[in-house]
Design an enzyme around this catalytic site. Structure first.
Site, PDB file in Angstrom:
ATOM      1  N   TYR A  73       0.861  -1.191   0.000  1.00  0.00           N
ATOM      2  CA  TYR A  73       0.000   0.000   0.000  1.00  0.00           C
ATOM      3  C   TYR A  73       0.889   1.230   0.000  1.00  0.00           C
ATOM      4  O   TYR A  73       1.868   1.301   0.748  1.00  0.00           O
ATOM      5  CB  TYR A  73      -0.886  -0.032   1.256  1.00  0.00           C
ATOM      6  CG  TYR A  73      -1.677   1.232   1.497  1.00  0.00           C
ATOM      7  CD1 TYR A  73      -2.691   1.624   0.627  1.00  0.00           C
ATOM      8  CD2 TYR A  73      -1.409   2.032   2.611  1.00  0.00           C
ATOM      9  CE1 TYR A  73      -3.414   2.789   0.858  1.00  0.00           C
ATOM     10  CE2 TYR A  73      -2.136   3.197   2.847  1.00  0.00           C
ATOM     11  CZ  TYR A  73      -3.130   3.563   1.967  1.00  0.00           C
ATOM     12  OH  TYR A  73      -3.851   4.711   2.190  1.00  0.00           O
ATOM     13  N   ASP A 129       9.405   2.473  -0.544  1.00  0.00           N
ATOM     14  CA  ASP A 129       8.422   3.193   0.263  1.00  0.00           C
ATOM     15  C   ASP A 129       8.658   2.820   1.727  1.00  0.00           C
ATOM     16  O   ASP A 129       8.207   1.779   2.203  1.00  0.00           O
ATOM     17  CB  ASP A 129       7.008   2.826  -0.196  1.00  0.00           C
ATOM     18  CG  ASP A 129       5.935   3.563   0.599  1.00  0.00           C
ATOM     19  OD1 ASP A 129       6.303   4.314   1.533  1.00  0.00           O
ATOM     20  OD2 ASP A 129       4.749   3.391   0.290  1.00  0.00           O
ATOM     21  N   LYS A 142       5.836   8.414   8.529  1.00  0.00           N
ATOM     22  CA  LYS A 142       5.282   8.197   9.867  1.00  0.00           C
ATOM     23  C   LYS A 142       6.231   8.527  11.022  1.00  0.00           C
ATOM     24  O   LYS A 142       6.051   9.523  11.718  1.00  0.00           O
ATOM     25  CB  LYS A 142       4.790   6.768   9.970  1.00  0.00           C
ATOM     26  CG  LYS A 142       3.792   6.470   8.845  1.00  0.00           C
ATOM     27  CD  LYS A 142       2.829   5.416   9.169  1.00  0.00           C
ATOM     28  CE  LYS A 142       1.738   5.376   8.120  1.00  0.00           C
ATOM     29  NZ  LYS A 142       0.551   4.681   8.477  1.00  0.00           N
TER      30      LYS A 142
END
Ligand code: PMP
Length: 435
Positions: free
Chosen positions: A142, A244, A272
């Site tokens: 994702y 990613d 994050k």
């Protein structure tokens, strides 16, 4: 678990103004279950009814140090008084870019606000640099809510077709069909399929985008040599490798998965853990590509990029990470993983505890190893969710969605290990008794 009366009343109020009562679809647990949170501090959060939870969701990864962490709060407070955005560069932006370079060894950095933005821009950079348009991703990976990669993120199996030639399944409505022509996906960790796909399609491929560790299919690791093969094929075929690291960056190691596996991406996306929960993200990468960003060249920008509050949060967070905060995070995760493994084995329950300690997953499966999304899709999610639901009632809160890893923070202590393992064992025993 049913929410308490105050949470429910607040949730009903939210429903009148906010679709589904949440600002991200993934936060909806059901009308009677969706909690409304009041506050967080250290390793804990409290809901509207005053129930306290030991938090292992940690907002799906960002809260690496702990909620309302003092050094981050102090730095943000300082920044707040300076004014927040100026449409001009200020020192904090430069400082954060330097910190990222030191920790991750990327040449150049551009800041953005979210992981979604970071991956979206990175794909544009890759397309501009190569002059090619297609993107290769992996099933179950994702990369945020931008349309380019919102295919085969969590596809229904068997709806996604034969694993050797998956059907491109959009993540829902509203994603242009035409974009499915610009993306392809293959299962993770299959050496032969990877090589075949690249040998046959390299001339159209701008980039391969991937989570180096599957943070959205609980902690599935790359097989030894797999990342190295991807790196080699990208080098041979002039394909940009986008790692990613939105979940793994500044979490699994100071230098993220790149450091852990000793493989460098051409572009790397971070978000994050870099701001302990404040909205900040980054794209780092090689000078040859990043150096082409500019007028009449590769577009990138954003009104809020590099704002003072977010960069102040990142500065303090990255300082803590540089000074060893991840040692605590990893230590805690290791103790939990070992404890959970021991309980599962003692109880004779077929399950795997896998992934890096700072973001590990539990998969209830008869298999002795799992390597790709379809392995996870075939596991027993029902048992997982039941156990987690019972844990939540006991005040310990990893995410109820079995795709989400358990995220430790530097505020977790040895006392929390005991509490968490106790809650896990009780919950597992109660669920096994009902089967
Ligand atoms: N990439 C990965 C690997 C992610 O896990 C996520 C979010 N879970 C994103 C990108 C998107 O990040 P954001 O939610 O900050 O837009």
């Amino acid at each position: 678990m049913k929410s308490g009366p105050k949470s429910r009343a607040m949730y009903k109020r939210a429903l009148k103004s906010i679709p589904l009562g949440v600002n991200s679809n993934f936060r909806h647990w059901g009308d009677d279950q969706t909690l409304v949170v009041k506050r967080g501090e250290g390793a804990y959060i409290w809901d509207m009814d005053g129930n306290r939870y030991l938090d292992y969701r940690n907002a799906w990864g960002p809260v690496i140090l702990g909620h309302a962490y003092p050094s981050v709060v102090a730095n943000v407070e300082r920044a707040l008084k300076m004014g927040n955005i100026f449409a001009m560069t200020h020192e904090l932006e430069i400082r954060v870019a330097e910190q990222i370079r030191e920790l991750t060894k990327v040449d150049l950095v551009r800041l953005t606000n979210t992981g979604t933005e970071a991956t979206m821009h990175a794909i544009r950079f890759a397309r501009a640099y190569t002059g090619r348009e297609k993107v290769l991703k992996f099933e179950g990976h994702y990369h945020g809510f931008q349309d380019y990669t919102l295919f085969n993120c969590q596809p229904p199996i068997p709806g996604a077709g034969y694993r050797r030639s998956p059907v491109m399944v959009p993540h829902g409505s509203g994603i242009p069909k035409v974009l499915s022509q610009l993306i392809d996906s293959i299962p993770f960790n299959d050496f032969e399929l990877l090589e075949k796909k690249i040998r046959e399609n390299w001339h159209d491929l701008a980039c391969i985008i991937m989570e180096p560790i599957m943070g959205n299919s609980p902690g599935i690791m790359p097989k030894p040599g797999y990342l190295e093969l991807i790196r080699k094929l990208c080098d041979e075929c002039g394909i940009v490798l986008i790692l990613d690291e939105v979940k793994t960056g500044f979490r699994v190691a100071k230098g993220g998965a790149q450091e852990l596996f000793n493989v460098q991406g051409d572009l790397v996306t971070y978000a994050k853990a870099m701001g302990n929960g404040f909205p900040i993200a980054a794209i780092g990468g090689r000078k040859e590509i990043m150096g082409e960003i500019g007028y009449q060249k590769i577009p990138h920008g954003g009104t809020y990029t590099g704002n003072a509050v977010s960069t102040a949060a990142a500065e303090a967070t990255l300082d803590e990470i540089a000074s060893g905060a991840l040692d605590k995070v990893n230590e805690h995760g290791k103790k939990l993983m070992a404890g959970i493994k021991e309980i599962i084995e003692r109880k004779g329950v077929p399950a795997l505890v896998q992934g890096p300690p700072a973001m590990f997953g539990i998969v209830f499966t008869e298999k002795s190893e799992i390597h790709e999304y379809r392995d996870w899709a075939g596991s027993n999610h029902h048992i997982y969710s039941e156990i987690l639901d019972k844990m939540m009632k006991k005040g310990v809160m990893p995410d109820i969605d079995s795709r989400e890893p358990w995220f430790s923070s530097a505020s977790h202590t040895d006392e929390h290990v005991g509490v968490t393992l106790g809650a896990f064992e009780e919950a597992l025993t109660e669920v096994m008794e009902t089967i």
